[in-house]
Design a protein around this motif. Structure first.
Motif, PDB file in Angstrom:
ATOM      1  N   ALA A 156      -7.405   5.045   9.310  1.00 26.76           N
ATOM      2  CA  ALA A 156      -7.284   5.666   7.992  1.00 26.76           C
ATOM      3  C   ALA A 156      -8.620   5.497   7.299  1.00 26.76           C
ATOM      4  CB  ALA A 156      -6.179   4.954   7.221  1.00 26.76           C
ATOM      5  N   GLU A 157      -9.316   6.602   7.065  1.00 27.97           N
ATOM      6  CA  GLU A 157     -10.656   6.498   6.486  1.00 27.97           C
ATOM      7  C   GLU A 157     -10.774   7.387   5.252  1.00 27.97           C
ATOM      8  OE1 GLU A 157     -12.488   4.261   7.754  1.00 27.97           O
ATOM      9  OE2 GLU A 157     -11.689   4.029   9.774  1.00 27.97           O
ATOM     10  N   ASN A 200       0.855  -1.191   0.000  1.00 32.60           N
ATOM     11  CA  ASN A 200       0.000   0.000   0.000  1.00 32.60           C
ATOM     12  C   ASN A 200       0.892   1.243   0.000  1.00 32.60           C
ATOM     13  OD1 ASN A 200       0.531   0.839   2.849  1.00 32.60           O
ATOM     14  ND2 ASN A 200      -0.367  -1.169   3.243  1.00 32.60           N
ATOM     15  N   ARG A 201       0.258   2.406  -0.022  1.00 33.77           N
ATOM     16  CA  ARG A 201       1.014   3.647  -0.241  1.00 33.77           C
ATOM     17  C   ARG A 201       1.638   4.245   1.012  1.00 33.77           C
ATOM     18  NH1 ARG A 201      -0.287   5.163  -5.356  1.00 33.77           N
ATOM     19  NH2 ARG A 201      -2.343   4.525  -6.086  1.00 33.77           N
ATOM     20  N   THR A 240      -6.383  14.514  -0.148  1.00 36.36           N
ATOM     21  CA  THR A 240      -5.775  15.062   1.071  1.00 36.36           C
ATOM     22  C   THR A 240      -4.249  14.980   1.043  1.00 36.36           C
ATOM     23  OG1 THR A 240      -5.807  12.909   2.178  1.00 36.36           O
ATOM     24  CG2 THR A 240      -7.750  14.319   2.475  1.00 36.36           C
ATOM     25  N   GLY A 241      -3.697  14.058   0.270  1.00 37.61           N
ATOM     26  CA  GLY A 241      -2.239  13.918   0.193  1.00 37.61           C
ATOM     27  C   GLY A 241      -1.631  13.354   1.474  1.00 37.61           C
ATOM     28  N   THR A 242      -2.461  12.816   2.379  1.00 34.93           N
ATOM     29  CA  THR A 242      -1.941  12.318   3.663  1.00 34.93           C
ATOM     30  C   THR A 242      -1.008  11.126   3.462  1.00 34.93           C
ATOM     31  OG1 THR A 242      -3.903  13.082   4.817  1.00 34.93           O
ATOM     32  CG2 THR A 242      -2.613  11.377   5.917  1.00 34.93           C
ATOM     33  N   PHE A 243      -1.457  10.153   2.626  1.00 31.57           N
ATOM     34  CA  PHE A 243      -0.618   8.979   2.394  1.00 31.57           C
ATOM     35  C   PHE A 243       0.601   9.417   1.587  1.00 31.57           C
ATOM     36  CE2 PHE A 243      -1.786   4.337   2.893  1.00 31.57           C
ATOM     37  CZ  PHE A 243      -2.405   4.527   4.106  1.00 31.57           C
ATOM     38  N   GLY A 244       1.764   9.265   2.170  1.00 33.31           N
ATOM     39  CA  GLY A 244       2.983   9.624   1.456  1.00 33.31           C
ATOM     40  C   GLY A 244       3.373  11.082   1.634  1.00 33.31           C
ATOM     41  N   LEU A 254      -6.284   7.832  16.519  1.00 32.20           N
ATOM     42  CA  LEU A 254      -6.021   9.065  15.770  1.00 32.20           C
ATOM     43  C   LEU A 254      -6.635   8.858  14.391  1.00 32.20           C
ATOM     44  CD1 LEU A 254      -2.334   9.655  16.781  1.00 32.20           C
ATOM     45  CD2 LEU A 254      -4.220  11.148  17.294  1.00 32.20           C
ATOM     46  N   ALA A 255      -7.697   9.600  14.132  1.00 35.38           N
ATOM     47  CA  ALA A 255      -8.409   9.408  12.872  1.00 35.38           C
ATOM     48  C   ALA A 255      -7.827  10.352  11.838  1.00 35.38           C
ATOM     49  CB  ALA A 255      -9.885   9.721  13.080  1.00 35.38           C
ATOM     50  N   ASN A 256      -7.520   9.828  10.657  1.00 32.36           N
ATOM     51  CA  ASN A 256      -7.105  10.736   9.587  1.00 32.36           C
ATOM     52  C   ASN A 256      -7.755  10.371   8.268  1.00 32.36           C
ATOM     53  OD1 ASN A 256      -5.463   8.527   9.341  1.00 32.36           O
ATOM     54  ND2 ASN A 256      -3.555   9.633   9.269  1.00 32.36           N
ATOM     55  N   ASP A 257      -8.039  11.447   7.532  1.00 29.39           N
ATOM     56  CA  ASP A 257      -8.691  11.303   6.239  1.00 29.39           C
ATOM     57  C   ASP A 257      -7.606  11.013   5.203  1.00 29.39           C
ATOM     58  OD1 ASP A 257     -10.104  11.561   3.934  1.00 29.39           O
ATOM     59  OD2 ASP A 257     -11.029  13.488   4.433  1.00 29.39           O
ATOM     60  N   VAL A 258      -7.693   9.845   4.578  1.00 32.80           N
ATOM     61  CA  VAL A 258      -6.658   9.499   3.590  1.00 32.80           C
ATOM     62  C   VAL A 258      -7.241   9.488   2.172  1.00 32.80           C
ATOM     63  CG1 VAL A 258      -5.181   8.215   5.172  1.00 32.80           C
ATOM     64  CG2 VAL A 258      -7.028   7.016   4.021  1.00 32.80           C
ATOM     65  N   SER A 259      -8.341  10.236   1.967  1.00 32.65           N
ATOM     66  CA  SER A 259      -8.914  10.326   0.615  1.00 32.65           C
ATOM     67  C   SER A 259      -7.859  10.872  -0.339  1.00 32.65           C
ATOM     68  CB  SER A 259     -10.100  11.290   0.581  1.00 32.65           C
ATOM     69  OG  SER A 259     -10.945  11.053   1.650  1.00 32.65           O
ATOM     70  N   ALA A 260      -8.035  10.560  -1.605  1.00 30.81           N
ATOM     71  CA  ALA A 260      -7.012  10.908  -2.602  1.00 30.81           C
ATOM     72  C   ALA A 260      -6.586  12.370  -2.522  1.00 30.81           C
ATOM     73  CB  ALA A 260      -7.540  10.576  -3.976  1.00 30.81           C
TER      74      ALA A 260
END
Ligand code: CTP
Length: 401
Positions: free
Chosen positions: A326-327, A209-210, A356-360, A348-354
């Motif tokens: 990760a939602e 995964n990313r 948001t740029g959170t992943f990576g 710790l909830a974080n928005d990882v929708s495309a």
């Protein structure tokens, strides 16, 4: 808490400058020594008189003032601070910093300084999202400039979006994280998981995964800096090993699970890894070949849930277990349900929708959910999220005698 700490506050031009007055008041209450520089833009929004009345100090504005240069040259202003805080940091001011301009006192001081710098950006959403500002900010962060905010919400210009300056308590928290050494985790043992896992299909292919591992590695580093003996169990990442941390490298979820189990007992576990939910059944011994005709059908089975197993580890359960959620939709609801289902203490909830740029990426916007409710943290760098979490964990444990 900030007694004896010397801060240099740079107030640049933006409506959020009014919040700098409240910040000055609170910093003084905590015992900080303050000096302020007001840019020409900043002076359009707050007066030197209000700043100096609240700080109890002279306010510096003009690089070419003979009196100011005699009393306190700009080079001394640049060097005599434990931390320089730019509040608000306008788009224009960030651009000057990134470009190394030195045509006004505030920019010249920053260019001449080797001190840590924290910026609190504030501007219109389009200005913040503009490629020029993003690039300037990224460049500054590469050079070690720290950032708090901006937040999303109603903007002074009437638009809605990211660009609102972080609230004063969040700026205070960021300042304290940088300036106040925290050693209350000395004597505690922490376990952190980080990065993705690789689930092999055959000797050359895997499912991954990313996840970059940035957040988990930053958390391990922050816990170690606060004195915890820290073990980081990491999937494959390009992140450098955090200093002072024992790093155990694994590839698969099963290996991560076993390594975490053997690291017990610990006082706190933080599961930041993006563990592969499924592994491939019947791993092929040799490379799957196209020539065989039909594409292969992969049969998957579920991997063990490391967070849930740590949360339900009986006698070996860490006193505090922290997970991430990760939602991509219904963030708050899904995260609260995940906390219940896994049995961990904090999520710790974080928005990882495309988008948001959170992943990576380098930033994270999180909501901490514990037994008492939810706490929204402003958008911060992953390093700042890690510092804040580590501080929150340190507050949870009373210092070890
Ligand atoms: N986690 C874990 N082991 C797994 C799966 C997840 O330890 N096998 C942990 C993650 O490290 C994170 C939390 O569980 O702290 C939630 O991960 P997430 O991917 O959001 O949720 P999942 O449990 O995988 O559920 P889903 O994918 O259905 O949202």
């Amino acid at each position: 808490m900030l007694s004896g700490k010397r801060l240099l506050l740079i107030v640049s031009g933006g409506i959020a400058a009014y919040k700098s007055l409240d910040l000055v008041r609170r910093l003084k209450e905590r015992g900080a020594e303050l000096r302020c520089i007001l840019t020409a833009g900043g002076a359009q929004f707050v007066t030197p008189l209000s700043l100096s009345s609240l700080s109890g100090e002279k306010v510096y504005e003009d690089m070419f003032s003979l009196t100011d240069e005699n009393e306190m040259g700009h080079i001394r202003l640049a060097r005599d601070a434990d931390l320089i805080v730019v509040v608000p940091a306008s788009a224009d001011f960030l651009a000057k910093m990134a470009g190394g301009l030195a045509g006004d006192l505030a920019s010249a001081v920053l260019l001449a300084s080797d001190r840590p710098v924290l910026v609190a950006p504030a501007m219109n959403v389009a200005m913040w999202n503009h490629a020029a500002t993003r690039r300037n900010m990224a460049l500054l962060e590469e050079r070690g400039v720290m950032r708090v905010g901006p937040e999303a919400g109603d903007l002074a210009c009437g638009e809605v979006g990211e660009g609102r300056m972080a609230e004063v308590p969040d700026i205070m928290a960021a300042i304290e994280e940088i300036l106040v050494p925290h050693t209350s985790l000395t004597g505690r043992h922490a376990l952190v998981t980080s990065g993705p896992t690789h689930e092999p299909i055959d000797p050359v292919r895997y499912i991954a995964n990313r996840s970059s591992g940035k957040q988990g590695h930053a958390i391990a580093g922050a816990l170690a800096r606060m004195g915890a003996e820290t073990t980081l169990v990491s999937g494959p990442t390009n992140e450098p090993d955090p200093q002072g941390v024992e790093v155990l490298r694994v590839e698969t979820a099963l290996q991560m699970f076993a390594t975490c189990q053997s690291a017990l007992p610990v006082d706190v576990a933080v599961c930041a890894a993006a563990v592969g939910d499924w592994k491939v059944n019947g791993l092929a011994d040799s490379k799957l070949k196209k020539a065989s005709g039909e594409p292969p059908v992969l049969a998957l089975s579920e991997n063990p849930d490391i967070l849930a197993s740590l949360s339900q580890a009986g006698n070996l359960r860490p006193a505090l277990v922290v997970g991430f959620a990760a939602e991509t939709e219904d963030l708050a609801q899904q995260a609260a349900a995940k906390r219940q289902a896994k049995g961990c203490d904090w999520i710790l909830a974080n928005d990882v929708s495309a988008g948001t740029g959170t992943f990576g990426g380098d930033d994270n916007t999180v909501r901490l959910i514990d037994g008492d409710g939810a706490e929204d943290w402003p958008t911060m760098t992953k390093v700042q999220v890690a510092e804040r979490l580590a501080r929150r964990i340190a507050d949870y444990f009373s210092p070890v005698a």
